[in-house]
Scaffold this motif. Sequence first.
Motif, PDB file in Angstrom:
ATOM      1  N   PRO A   1      -5.672  -1.817   5.421  1.00 54.63           N
ATOM      2  CA  PRO A   1      -6.377  -1.757   6.707  1.00 54.63           C
ATOM      3  C   PRO A   1      -5.990  -2.931   7.614  1.00 54.63           C
ATOM      4  O   PRO A   1      -5.871  -4.062   7.147  1.00 54.63           O
ATOM      5  CB  PRO A   1      -7.849  -1.846   6.295  1.00 54.63           C
ATOM      6  CG  PRO A   1      -7.876  -1.348   4.885  1.00 54.63           C
ATOM      7  CD  PRO A   1      -6.577  -1.746   4.274  1.00 54.63           C
TER       8      PRO A   1
ATOM      9  N   TYR B   1     -12.037   2.898  -3.876  1.00 61.34           N
ATOM     10  CA  TYR B   1     -10.719   3.380  -4.302  1.00 61.34           C
ATOM     11  C   TYR B   1      -9.625   3.189  -3.257  1.00 61.34           C
ATOM     12  O   TYR B   1      -8.446   3.144  -3.590  1.00 61.34           O
ATOM     13  CB  TYR B   1     -10.788   4.853  -4.715  1.00 61.34           C
ATOM     14  CG  TYR B   1     -11.433   5.013  -6.067  1.00 61.34           C
ATOM     15  CD1 TYR B   1     -10.737   4.675  -7.234  1.00 61.34           C
ATOM     16  CD2 TYR B   1     -12.733   5.467  -6.190  1.00 61.34           C
ATOM     17  CE1 TYR B   1     -11.332   4.795  -8.477  1.00 61.34           C
ATOM     18  CE2 TYR B   1     -13.341   5.594  -7.429  1.00 61.34           C
ATOM     19  CZ  TYR B   1     -12.635   5.257  -8.579  1.00 61.34           C
ATOM     20  OH  TYR B   1     -13.222   5.355  -9.805  1.00 61.34           O
TER      21      TYR B   1
ATOM     22  N   ILE C   1     -12.512   6.532   6.907  1.00 68.95           N
ATOM     23  CA  ILE C   1     -11.380   7.412   6.595  1.00 68.95           C
ATOM     24  C   ILE C   1     -10.394   7.574   7.753  1.00 68.95           C
ATOM     25  O   ILE C   1      -9.318   8.113   7.574  1.00 68.95           O
ATOM     26  CB  ILE C   1     -11.824   8.806   6.091  1.00 68.95           C
ATOM     27  CG1 ILE C   1     -12.665   9.536   7.115  1.00 68.95           C
ATOM     28  CG2 ILE C   1     -12.551   8.682   4.781  1.00 68.95           C
ATOM     29  CD1 ILE C   1     -13.032  10.962   6.667  1.00 68.95           C
TER      30      ILE C   1
ATOM     31  N   LEU D   1       4.293  -1.991  -2.992  1.00 72.71           N
ATOM     32  CA  LEU D   1       3.269  -2.569  -3.874  1.00 72.71           C
ATOM     33  C   LEU D   1       1.943  -1.854  -3.661  1.00 72.71           C
ATOM     34  O   LEU D   1       1.454  -1.774  -2.523  1.00 72.71           O
ATOM     35  CB  LEU D   1       3.103  -4.057  -3.560  1.00 72.71           C
ATOM     36  CG  LEU D   1       4.372  -4.910  -3.736  1.00 72.71           C
ATOM     37  CD1 LEU D   1       4.148  -6.312  -3.179  1.00 72.71           C
ATOM     38  CD2 LEU D   1       4.773  -4.969  -5.210  1.00 72.71           C
TER      39      LEU D   1
ATOM     40  N   GLY E   1       0.811  -1.211   0.000  1.00 74.17           N
ATOM     41  CA  GLY E   1       0.000   0.000   0.000  1.00 74.17           C
ATOM     42  C   GLY E   1       0.842   1.256   0.000  1.00 74.17           C
ATOM     43  O   GLY E   1       1.775   1.400   0.808  1.00 74.17           O
TER      44      GLY E   1
ATOM     45  N   MET F   1      -0.184   9.932  10.247  1.00 79.54           N
ATOM     46  CA  MET F   1       0.229   8.757   9.484  1.00 79.54           C
ATOM     47  C   MET F   1       1.687   8.845   9.052  1.00 79.54           C
ATOM     48  O   MET F   1       2.463   7.906   9.199  1.00 79.54           O
ATOM     49  CB  MET F   1      -0.626   8.639   8.206  1.00 79.54           C
ATOM     50  CG  MET F   1      -2.011   8.115   8.424  1.00 79.54           C
ATOM     51  SD  MET F   1      -1.945   6.549   9.286  1.00 79.54           S
ATOM     52  CE  MET F   1      -2.196   7.032  10.950  1.00 79.54           C
TER      53      MET F   1
END
Length: 499
Positions: free
Chosen positions: A282, A437, A445, A32, A10, A485
């Motif tokens: 996730p 998406y 979110i 990836l 991700g 993040m």
Amino acid sequence: MTDYDVIVIGAGNAGLSAAATMQRGGRRTLLLERHNVPGGAAHSFVRGRFEFEVSLHQLAGMGDEGGNGPLRAVFDMLDVTKRLEFVVDDDLYRTVVPGVLDVTLPADWQGVVDTLDSHYPGNRAQLTRFMELVRDTGVWQLVARANLHKMQEQIEWLSGMSDVRRYGLKSFQAVLDEFFTDERLKHVLASYWSYNGQTASVCAFMDLARLLTLYIEYKPYQVVGGSMSMSSAMLASFLEAGGEVKFNTDVSKIVTRGGAAAGVRLADGTEISSRMVISNAPTVTTYTRMLDDGVVPDRVLKDLRGRALGPSATVLYLGLDAPAAELGFLTSTSFITADLDEGNLDRANRTLEPARYLVATCYDVRPTGYAPPGASQVALASLHYGAPWEALAPEEYARTKFAYAQSQLELLKAIAPGVRDVIEEAEVSTPLTFKRYLSQPAGTIYGFDQDISDSWLFRNEDLAPNVPGLVCISNWTGAGGYNSMIVMAARVCQRILSM
Ligand SMILES: Cc1cc2nc3c(=O)[nH]c(=O)nc-3n(C[C@H](O)[C@H](O)[C@H](O)COP(=O)(O)OP(=O)(O)OC[C@H]3O[C@@H](n4cnc5c(N)ncnc54)[C@H](O)[C@@H]3O)c2cc1C
């Protein structure tokens, strides 16, 4: 010999930050990404002559050059700052409840006190004390998060901060109620609730205090070219250091050997080996879909079952054929709520009834280069849980999303009544869009619901992996948001590199 030292699944904010940190730290890293572009939520799309920002409303944690902003420190370390141009906002936000209040707060500690005291006289002493509490609680968290590996020191420091201990884990609303009686003043101070995903009576005081601190101490920032520029800059940093990336590449499994992560299997069956896997997918998907039965400890699965999925959002993106100031946009960020009743808000977030709340972001009050000259770009975002959208019959989808967007335009009239006349482009995204998406369950979110019992203090941001060789870094493992993040991913990886 493995194919790579590290595979990152991700290329969202967290994945890009982790991949760049590991590669620049000397680990051969493969990134990836399922989508055909980097960034996850941090990207853009084009309609007509407008390039629309998908998700960034206010960037936290940058601060001045030479300052100690946590995000700037990571961008400097990754050689990303020099690739970007930023626009700083002096205003924190404007909060409007039609017919009830209209207050604009500056991004300045004393300015917040002065402004609110001028609107609601007689509160100066309490405002001063409240904002000091916000600052203490916010600053302690920023320092503590940077030093999670020195937790004993943090606990000792915290033991000397009686106010932080006393208020930190109460709800934001409970602390507001203890300090103030005027519901309008409380409403203005709680405006950032949606950035945490929970209304003020559910959200921990410490979470909103941290957000206020990040935006007041380090100012709200916009990025020229939007969040796509940031994603591209982090990718460039990674590639420049010799990293490899593959887009349109779906990881279906994490391969384990002797119970430890040993690589990945792609959707086309290809296996790639590595000494470590970092998952930006996730956490629920990683643990429940990508690993074989028996690999994930029962306590982890039990913990996941006990947590609730957080909200997603419905966003109306508008390309307007008029300058921002002409339309009534005085601040980049405006929170508009139908009334002061939090119960109404919570219900609206969980149903498809008309919007009762939105954050209107205008990217051209201080132009960020997205809209063509003389035009402006605006996003109207309302928090929305995915469940009612997932339950909707497919034939009802288009009608429902456009009806919802109409209700957002109705709310916007409170600050920009002429917008309907100048709409050149309009696009609506719903929780189902973000689900599709971003591959986020129910389009969430910020990962899990971030209520008092699920504050970052109780989350597994540390380095003791639940599956050896696998580290999860995403919205689901820390407080959500760009700053959180990017900073968290870089710090976790720096600690891995130093081991
Ligand atoms: C509408 C909206 C508004 C927001 N506003 C703000 C804001 O103003 N300020 C702020 O700080 N934050 C904001 N956020 C939150 C912020 O965008 C997120 O917290 C952050 O971008 C999440 O980053 P992430 O890396 O954890 O996840 P994501 O961005 O979701 O990235 C995960 C990536 O993993 C990829 N992936 C998943 N599974 C696989 C797989 N099996 N194989 C390969 N790739 C995979 C996905 O395609 C995706 O690219 C907003 C979010 C949204 C959607």
